[in-house]
Motif scaffolding. Structure first.
Motif, PDB file in Angstrom:
ATOM      1  N   GLU A 243      60.786  65.502  -9.888  1.00 44.49           N
ATOM      2  CA  GLU A 243      60.097  64.316 -10.398  1.00 44.49           C
ATOM      3  C   GLU A 243      60.502  63.061  -9.621  1.00 44.49           C
ATOM      4  OE1 GLU A 243      61.022  64.518 -14.559  1.00 44.49           O
ATOM      5  OE2 GLU A 243      59.722  66.271 -14.859  1.00 44.49           O
ATOM      6  N   ALA A 244      61.765  63.013  -9.193  1.00 41.97           N
ATOM      7  CA  ALA A 244      62.245  61.854  -8.430  1.00 41.97           C
ATOM      8  C   ALA A 244      61.671  61.847  -7.013  1.00 41.97           C
ATOM      9  CB  ALA A 244      63.772  61.877  -8.375  1.00 41.97           C
ATOM     10  N   ASN A 245      61.448  63.032  -6.437  1.00 44.85           N
ATOM     11  CA  ASN A 245      60.918  63.157  -5.070  1.00 44.85           C
ATOM     12  C   ASN A 245      59.761  64.149  -5.052  1.00 44.85           C
ATOM     13  OD1 ASN A 245      62.605  61.597  -3.143  1.00 44.85           O
ATOM     14  ND2 ASN A 245      64.250  62.807  -4.018  1.00 44.85           N
ATOM     15  N   PRO A 246      58.538  63.718  -5.384  1.00 43.37           N
ATOM     16  CA  PRO A 246      57.412  64.650  -5.368  1.00 43.37           C
ATOM     17  C   PRO A 246      57.318  65.344  -4.011  1.00 43.37           C
ATOM     18  CG  PRO A 246      56.758  62.584  -6.370  1.00 43.37           C
ATOM     19  CD  PRO A 246      58.129  62.370  -5.789  1.00 43.37           C
ATOM     20  N   SER A 247      57.243  66.673  -4.037  1.00 45.60           N
ATOM     21  CA  SER A 247      57.344  67.448  -2.801  1.00 45.60           C
ATOM     22  C   SER A 247      56.788  68.843  -3.054  1.00 45.60           C
ATOM     23  CB  SER A 247      58.818  67.519  -2.365  1.00 45.60           C
ATOM     24  OG  SER A 247      59.649  67.888  -3.458  1.00 45.60           O
ATOM     25  N   THR A 248      56.765  69.678  -2.032  1.00 45.30           N
ATOM     26  CA  THR A 248      56.109  70.976  -2.200  1.00 45.30           C
ATOM     27  C   THR A 248      56.640  72.015  -1.203  1.00 45.30           C
ATOM     28  OG1 THR A 248      53.933  72.002  -2.513  1.00 45.30           O
ATOM     29  CG2 THR A 248      54.149  70.483  -0.646  1.00 45.30           C
ATOM     30  N   MET A 249      56.003  73.195  -1.193  1.00 46.33           N
ATOM     31  CA  MET A 249      56.371  74.288  -0.292  1.00 46.33           C
ATOM     32  C   MET A 249      55.104  74.982   0.197  1.00 46.33           C
ATOM     33  SD  MET A 249      59.522  75.891  -2.581  1.00 46.33           S
ATOM     34  CE  MET A 249      60.406  76.783  -1.298  1.00 46.33           C
ATOM     35  N   ALA A 250      55.220  75.708   1.310  1.00 46.43           N
ATOM     36  CA  ALA A 250      54.078  76.476   1.824  1.00 46.43           C
ATOM     37  C   ALA A 250      54.590  77.729   2.524  1.00 46.43           C
ATOM     38  CB  ALA A 250      53.257  75.636   2.800  1.00 46.43           C
ATOM     39  N   ALA A 251      53.826  78.813   2.409  1.00 45.63           N
ATOM     40  CA  ALA A 251      54.189  80.071   3.080  1.00 45.63           C
ATOM     41  C   ALA A 251      53.500  80.130   4.435  1.00 45.63           C
ATOM     42  CB  ALA A 251      53.781  81.256   2.218  1.00 45.63           C
ATOM     43  N   VAL A 252      54.278  80.439   5.453  1.00 46.30           N
ATOM     44  CA  VAL A 252      53.745  80.543   6.820  1.00 46.30           C
ATOM     45  C   VAL A 252      53.712  82.021   7.201  1.00 46.30           C
ATOM     46  CG1 VAL A 252      54.048  79.829   9.224  1.00 46.30           C
ATOM     47  CG2 VAL A 252      54.819  78.320   7.364  1.00 46.30           C
TER      48      VAL A 252
ATOM     49  N   GLN B 130      56.981  86.227   7.585  1.00 47.38           N
ATOM     50  CA  GLN B 130      56.701  85.412   6.397  1.00 47.38           C
ATOM     51  C   GLN B 130      57.882  84.494   6.112  1.00 47.38           C
ATOM     52  OE1 GLN B 130      56.572  85.805   1.696  1.00 47.38           O
ATOM     53  NE2 GLN B 130      55.197  87.300   2.616  1.00 47.38           N
ATOM     54  N   LEU B 131      57.674  83.225   6.380  1.00 49.55           N
ATOM     55  CA  LEU B 131      58.722  82.229   6.179  1.00 49.55           C
ATOM     56  C   LEU B 131      58.141  81.090   5.346  1.00 49.55           C
ATOM     57  CD1 LEU B 131      61.044  80.992   9.089  1.00 49.55           C
ATOM     58  CD2 LEU B 131      60.850  79.895   6.901  1.00 49.55           C
ATOM     59  N   VAL B 132      58.813  80.712   4.283  1.00 48.56           N
ATOM     60  CA  VAL B 132      58.346  79.608   3.435  1.00 48.56           C
ATOM     61  C   VAL B 132      59.020  78.319   3.895  1.00 48.56           C
ATOM     62  CG1 VAL B 132      58.330  78.664   1.083  1.00 48.56           C
ATOM     63  CG2 VAL B 132      57.889  81.103   1.463  1.00 48.56           C
ATOM     64  N   ILE B 133      58.194  77.260   4.042  1.00 48.94           N
ATOM     65  CA  ILE B 133      58.747  75.953   4.418  1.00 48.94           C
ATOM     66  C   ILE B 133      58.721  75.036   3.194  1.00 48.94           C
ATOM     67  CG2 ILE B 133      58.181  76.164   6.859  1.00 48.94           C
ATOM     68  CD1 ILE B 133      55.708  74.368   6.352  1.00 48.94           C
ATOM     69  N   SER B 134      59.586  74.019   3.211  1.00 46.08           N
ATOM     70  CA  SER B 134      59.787  73.178   2.044  1.00 46.08           C
ATOM     71  C   SER B 134      59.989  71.740   2.490  1.00 46.08           C
ATOM     72  CB  SER B 134      61.040  73.692   1.308  1.00 46.08           C
ATOM     73  OG  SER B 134      61.264  72.992   0.118  1.00 46.08           O
ATOM     74  N   GLY B 135      59.395  70.792   1.767  1.00 44.32           N
ATOM     75  CA  GLY B 135      59.601  69.397   2.149  1.00 44.32           C
ATOM     76  C   GLY B 135      58.654  68.426   1.466  1.00 44.32           C
ATOM     77  N   SER B 136      58.541  67.238   2.019  1.00 41.79           N
ATOM     78  CA  SER B 136      57.638  66.219   1.483  1.00 41.79           C
ATOM     79  C   SER B 136      56.199  66.677   1.689  1.00 41.79           C
ATOM     80  CB  SER B 136      57.867  64.886   2.196  1.00 41.79           C
ATOM     81  OG  SER B 136      57.521  65.008   3.577  1.00 41.79           O
ATOM     82  N   PHE B 137      55.266  66.129   0.893  1.00 39.75           N
ATOM     83  CA  PHE B 137      53.854  66.508   1.040  1.00 39.75           C
ATOM     84  C   PHE B 137      53.365  66.236   2.461  1.00 39.75           C
ATOM     85  CE2 PHE B 137      53.889  66.229  -3.642  1.00 39.75           C
ATOM     86  CZ  PHE B 137      53.203  67.395  -3.944  1.00 39.75           C
ATOM     87  N   LYS B 138      53.735  65.065   2.990  1.00 37.94           N
ATOM     88  CA  LYS B 138      53.302  64.698   4.347  1.00 37.94           C
ATOM     89  C   LYS B 138      53.948  65.622   5.378  1.00 37.94           C
ATOM     90  CE  LYS B 138      51.047  61.990   7.195  1.00 37.94           C
ATOM     91  NZ  LYS B 138      49.571  62.114   7.270  1.00 37.94           N
ATOM     92  N   GLY B 139      55.224  65.927   5.180  1.00 38.74           N
ATOM     93  CA  GLY B 139      55.939  66.815   6.102  1.00 38.74           C
ATOM     94  C   GLY B 139      55.308  68.195   6.157  1.00 38.74           C
ATOM     95  N   ILE B 140      54.952  68.733   4.995  1.00 34.46           N
ATOM     96  CA  ILE B 140      54.318  70.055   4.916  1.00 34.46           C
ATOM     97  C   ILE B 140      52.933  70.012   5.580  1.00 34.46           C
ATOM     98  CG2 ILE B 140      53.348  71.792   3.336  1.00 34.46           C
ATOM     99  CD1 ILE B 140      56.383  71.937   3.325  1.00 34.46           C
ATOM    100  N   GLU B 141      52.219  68.913   5.350  1.00 37.53           N
ATOM    101  CA  GLU B 141      50.878  68.773   5.942  1.00 37.53           C
ATOM    102  C   GLU B 141      50.947  68.725   7.473  1.00 37.53           C
ATOM    103  OE1 GLU B 141      47.452  65.381   6.306  1.00 37.53           O
ATOM    104  OE2 GLU B 141      48.751  65.266   4.556  1.00 37.53           O
ATOM    105  N   LEU B 142      51.855  67.899   7.993  1.00 39.66           N
ATOM    106  CA  LEU B 142      52.000  67.773   9.460  1.00 39.66           C
ATOM    107  C   LEU B 142      52.467  69.095  10.079  1.00 39.66           C
ATOM    108  CD1 LEU B 142      53.722  64.257   9.677  1.00 39.66           C
ATOM    109  CD2 LEU B 142      51.398  64.821  10.406  1.00 39.66           C
ATOM    110  N   ALA B 143      53.467  69.713   9.446  1.00 35.25           N
ATOM    111  CA  ALA B 143      53.982  70.987   9.960  1.00 35.25           C
ATOM    112  C   ALA B 143      52.885  72.046   9.905  1.00 35.25           C
ATOM    113  CB  ALA B 143      55.197  71.435   9.165  1.00 35.25           C
ATOM    114  N   GLY B 144      52.108  72.062   8.825  1.00 33.99           N
ATOM    115  CA  GLY B 144      51.025  73.034   8.665  1.00 33.99           C
ATOM    116  C   GLY B 144      50.020  72.970   9.795  1.00 33.99           C
ATOM    117  N   GLU B 145      49.646  71.750  10.179  1.00 34.79           N
ATOM    118  CA  GLU B 145      48.680  71.571  11.286  1.00 34.79           C
ATOM    119  C   GLU B 145      49.247  72.143  12.581  1.00 34.79           C
ATOM    120  OE1 GLU B 145      48.091  67.357  11.237  1.00 34.79           O
ATOM    121  OE2 GLU B 145      46.929  67.405   9.364  1.00 34.79           O
ATOM    122  N   GLN B 146      50.520  71.825  12.844  1.00 31.85           N
ATOM    123  CA  GLN B 146      51.139  72.298  14.092  1.00 31.85           C
ATOM    124  C   GLN B 146      51.371  73.817  14.078  1.00 31.85           C
ATOM    125  OE1 GLN B 146      54.440  70.055  15.687  1.00 31.85           O
ATOM    126  NE2 GLN B 146      53.748  68.170  14.707  1.00 31.85           N
TER     127      GLN B 146
END
Length: 295
Positions: free
Chosen positions: A121-130, A162-178
């Motif tokens: 709640e203090a740091n809205p953030s997320t994860m994604a599976a690569v 299969q590696l899951v990445i974790s971080g800020s919404f913007k970080g996950i978005e930028l990493a996802g594109e790359q």
């Protein structure tokens, strides 16, 4: 050698543990004890709750822990020679291997869930599976994005490819594109409360550290292969330190399974809801025998 493995968040389903509760007086006793310790009837949510109710971190973590630990307690065939748990599952494994009491394990899991929820709640953030990239490529891209000021790290080494990445919404978005540009088959956003196993969990780690340090741990009946290093441990103080670090460090599941096989594991028995870990084990080593623990 038999290795018992314990699932983490994401394995929950409505109806989980109901058959155990109805079939075994010992299981019923433990479930009711858990309701008292937690101060609410978690069994009602486990047995008949909606997907949304079960997805709340404060419910999910104790629910999966309970299903796993109660199953291990009532299964006559449960005789572990080595154990491991995926993230939250490490607590289930420690109780099943008698390093922690049922009550202490449940209290720690409930506190862990609360502290993690607070950090989310203090740091809205997320994860994604690569999917479909070498670990080194994912790590390199995460490092490059992090250097630009956003938080993104490798969080769960689940199996080869299969590696899951974790971080800020913007970080996950930028990493996802790359990552897609680098050839990832898919980058799947995960329905989680926040960036688990990343630096964004530091406030939760600090609070959990106090709770773990004040809890009595015993020497387990067999080695536990812990997430932070994928190596076996039996010494209570080292187990405690690894449990604390686990919240901000990656889950080295692939390496844990590989090390267990190297140390003599021939069959992996999943103890808890679902069969997710059995699927990961087969992807890590297709020769490994997998099954679910029956009571």
């Amino acid at each position: 050698m038999k290795a018992y493995i314990f699932p983490g968040q994401g394995a929950q389903f409505s109806g989980m543990g109901k058959d155990l509760y109805e079939a075994s007086p010992q299981a019923k006793l433990l479930f009711e004890q858990a309701n008292e310790i937690l101060g609410f009837r978690i069994t009602d949510i486990m047995f008949a709750g909606s997907e949304e109710e079960l997805k709340q971190t404060k419910v999910t973590q104790p629910a999966i822990f309970l299903h796993s630990v109660v199953l291990a307690s009532v299964a006559s065939s449960f005789e572990p020679q080595m154990v491991a748990g995926h993230s939250l599952g490490e607590f289930s494994a420690l109780v099943a291997a008698k390093a922690l009491s049922f009550e202490d394990g449940l209290k720690l899991v409930a506190q862990r869930a609360f502290f993690m929820q607070k950090a989310c709640e203090a740091n809205p953030s997320t994860m994604a599976a690569v999917l479909g990239l070498d670990d080194e490529v994912v790590e390199k891209i995460c490092k490059e994005v992090s250097e630009s000021g956003e938080v993104v790290v490798a969080a769960n080494y689940n199996c080869t490819g299969q590696l899951v990445i974790s971080g800020s919404f913007k970080g996950i978005e930028l990493a996802g594109e790359q990552l897609k540009a680098a050839g990832a088959k898919r980058v799947l956003p995960l329905q989680v409360g926040g960036a688990f196993h990343s630096p964004l969990m530091k406030p939760a780690e600090e609070e959990l550290a106090k709770a773990i340090q004040s809890t009595h741990f015993r020497t387990p009946v067999c080695p536990i292969y812990q997430n932070v290093s994928a190596k076996p441990f039996t010494e209570p103080e080292k187990i405690k330190a690894n449990l604390i670090t686990q919240l901000t460090a990656p889950v080295r599941w692939t390496q844990s399974i590989q090390n267990m096989i190297a140390d003599g594991a021939t069959s992996f028995i999943e103890c808890g809801p679902g069969k997710v870990l059995q699927g990961l084990v087969k992807k890590i080593n297709k020769e490994a025998e997998v099954s679910s623990l029956e009571y």
